[in-house]
Motif scaffolding. Structure first.
Motif, mmCIF file in Angstrom:
data_model
loop_
_atom_site.group_PDB
_atom_site.id
_atom_site.type_symbol
_atom_site.label_atom_id
_atom_site.label_comp_id
_atom_site.label_asym_id
_atom_site.label_seq_id
_atom_site.Cartn_x
_atom_site.Cartn_y
_atom_site.Cartn_z
ATOM 1 N N PRO A 117 0.838 -1.206 0.000
ATOM 2 C CA PRO A 117 0.000 0.000 0.000
ATOM 3 C C PRO A 117 0.875 1.260 0.000
ATOM 4 C CG PRO A 117 -0.790 -1.555 1.641
ATOM 5 C CD PRO A 117 0.505 -2.108 1.115
ATOM 6 N N GLY A 118 0.575 2.161 -0.899
ATOM 7 C CA GLY A 118 1.338 3.410 -0.973
ATOM 8 C C GLY A 118 2.394 3.399 -2.065
ATOM 9 N N ILE A 119 2.816 2.217 -2.468
ATOM 10 C CA ILE A 119 3.819 2.125 -3.544
ATOM 11 C C ILE A 119 3.076 2.166 -4.879
ATOM 12 C CG2 ILE A 119 5.509 0.613 -4.701
ATOM 13 C CD1 ILE A 119 6.661 1.798 -2.175
ATOM 14 N N GLU A 120 3.440 3.163 -5.696
ATOM 15 C CA GLU A 120 2.713 3.311 -6.951
ATOM 16 C C GLU A 120 3.180 2.329 -8.013
ATOM 17 O OE1 GLU A 120 1.298 7.349 -8.445
ATOM 18 O OE2 GLU A 120 2.600 6.657 -10.049
ATOM 19 N N ARG A 121 4.494 2.185 -8.113
ATOM 20 C CA ARG A 121 5.051 1.271 -9.124
ATOM 21 C C ARG A 121 6.212 0.498 -8.488
ATOM 22 N NH1 ARG A 121 3.110 -0.788 -13.282
ATOM 23 N NH2 ARG A 121 5.243 -1.136 -13.916
ATOM 24 N N PRO A 122 6.327 -0.788 -8.802
ATOM 25 C CA PRO A 122 7.463 -1.540 -8.263
ATOM 26 C C PRO A 122 8.743 -1.202 -9.023
ATOM 27 C CG PRO A 122 6.185 -2.937 -9.722
ATOM 28 C CD PRO A 122 5.477 -1.606 -9.679
ATOM 29 N N GLY A 123 9.852 -1.555 -8.446
ATOM 30 C CA GLY A 123 11.146 -1.331 -9.088
ATOM 31 C C GLY A 123 12.008 -2.578 -8.996
ATOM 32 N N LEU A 124 12.677 -2.908 -10.091
ATOM 33 C CA LEU A 124 13.630 -4.023 -10.062
ATOM 34 C C LEU A 124 15.005 -3.440 -9.754
ATOM 35 C CD1 LEU A 124 12.649 -6.153 -13.177
ATOM 36 C CD2 LEU A 124 13.051 -7.106 -10.906
#
Lengths: 335, 335
Positions: free
Chosen positions: B120-127
């Motif tokens: 929740p709160g994270i708009e987009r994941p990152g690798l």
């Protein structure tokens, strides 16, 4: 042919820029150079030049220098007596046929647009660096003239890169690749997908998306990307070379066997270095402006300056910018 | 601890993924693995595994496989019985504490978002890929989960990279750099300039812009960029390594002296290779999703799969995603 050289630009100016000027005049008998800079500093550096060269070196005084930490466009506008600006004005007025500088990239781009002027129809210029790959020299364009691009900008980089590779390097029907995060059609963002449509409709020899991993293998003769990406990539290449060099040197100093091994390998490494050290050989053409504007690496020494002058000379002789202007006007490569 | 392994993902599946699973269970006594894939194909590959390992390997049947050329989000949605999707569902349901796949990056990201779900709160994941630099391991984030970013995305990558380096790698107060076309404040475009404001207002140890050339020297513990840039850079690194390897090998085969020299240098090169071959050691965490989701390189062999499983195990043990969620909720690192 008269070219203007900004002798105050770069980390090793004016010592190495002047030495490079002498070297270039020795190499090219048809060449005359306007050395733009602080005449008092420059004159003593030319004392040892042979008379046959000295007569072809013309001092043009410039009171100011644009430094690396100035906002480029502001500096070009304000410093009317800067060496870079005067060199570029000589191109604009037709006095010189081209110019070379090892100064700030941003200032060269700003000067190219503001002083030399863009080719009609070209929206943004592109800096194209010749990168050695396994089986060819590829041109990576743009490496920092236009940080973020519209699809039209990427398309025009491709057009200009195509002309450069055909006319200057002599590659027949250069292959054009669009740098993306994957070869597949589905890869890329809106910019890349829209640019791809431009490419497809043109007569360019467009081979589709190319991945970062394909560049060292010579995926395309012209690899097109935004200036931000190209700049990061180019600097990463430089940094990796330096980091590897220092690491290997350190490792070798600690190992006797490796030291012995290195001795045997020196000839091979020298050859490979000569092949891949683009800093020494290449000048980076600013494509899309009304003249031959060549950027030399900021850390250039004499040999690199001489190389960049050679690139400018060839660009003039082979009518690089005139061809871009002509093909753009005739719509030969743009439909 | 039970982790799910997509044994059908990657170029060398299921042979090498299964061998990697056995290797991981031999290395970690507390580990159990759900091997998700075609049970018929997998079973014979485990016959030679020691009994103590075999009892910790659980077969979970999956009828489908997501291939590299499918549009990732569509494939994840449609192929409900694919090995990747089932492995991720095990994470979502809490059955497995994390999962590992060497399959398509796009599918892992899509699965992470659609199946495992975002924090929740994270708009987009990152690798975030751990990259070896001269004096440290730097994390480059994002390398392809989010092709183009908003400033908030870059900022959240930094937050997540910060947690990863602190909690998992054990770096105190990791330095955070924003990848740009120059160190100076004036460099970058609107995205970078806006992101910088986010970074500045946070409690992150933000050190400003970093250039591409500074990455190999370990400019920052966390280097933040858009997925497009990170992907191109990472693949370029791989490609350069391969191109250099093939070139050097070819040169050496043609030169007697170099061949002799190489013999002396083998121990050094082996050590350096071990240090820099991130493919062998690293798994790439997909940060920002509700669980340990680790991507292994598509070309992974057993050792690399084992390494990626090790990364997943550590991520779980050190409560990686819980910490991201907690710090985000508490506002500890976000102001």
């Amino acid at each position: 042919m008269l070219l203007a050289l900004d002798v105050m630009g770069g980390d090793n100016a004016p010592l190495e820029t002047c030495a490079g000027a002498v070297m270039a005049c020795e190499r090219f008998a048809d060449l005359e150079l306007a050395l733009v800079g602080d005449t008092e500093a420059v004159r003593p550096l030319l004392e040892k030049a042979p008379a046959s060269v000295r007569t072809r070196l013309h001092l043009v005084h410039a009171e100011e220098v644009i430094t690396m930490d100035e906002p480029p466009a502001v500096a070009v506008r304000k410093k009317r007596h800067s060496s870079l600006r005067i060199a570029m004005q000589m191109v604009r007025s037709g006095e010189a046929q081209g110019c070379v500088s090892a100064g700030s990239t941003g200032a060269i781009v700003a000067g190219g647009v503001l002083v030399v002027g863009r080719i009609p129809g070209i929206e943004r210029p592109g800096l194209g660096v010749p990168l050695p790959a396994v089986d060819r020299i590829s041109m990576l364009i743009d490496i920092g003239a236009t940080v973020r691009c519209k699809p039209l900008n990427l398309y025009q980089f491709a057009l200009m890169g195509d002309v450069y590779m055909r006319k200057i390097i002599g590659v027949e029907s250069p292959s054009i690749g669009l740098l993306s995060n994957g070869q597949e059609e589905v890869k890329g963002d809106e910019l890349i997908i829209e640019a791809r449509e431009f490419f497809r409709k043109s007569r360019l020899n467009f081979i589709g998306n190319v991945e970062g991993g394909a560049i060292p293998f010579g995926a395309a003769d012209v690899v097109v990307c935004e200036g931000l990406t190209g700049n990061i990539l180019l600097k990463f290449i430089e940094g990796t070379g330096e980091a590897m060099y220092s690491l290997v040197r350190e490792e070798i100093s600690r190992r006797f066997l490796a030291k012995v091994g290195m001795l045997f390998m020196i000839p091979m490494l020298k050859d490979m270095w000569a092949r891949f050290n683009y800093e020494e050989t290449g000048g980076t053409p600013l494509l899309g402006v009304n003249g031959a504007v060549i950027k030399a690496h900021g850390r250039s020494r004499a040999r690199a300056i001489c190389g960049a002058v050679g690139v400018a000379r060839e660009f003039v002789m082979k009518r690089g910018f005139e061809t871009i202007a002509q093909e753009l006007a005739e719509g030969v490569i743009r439909e």
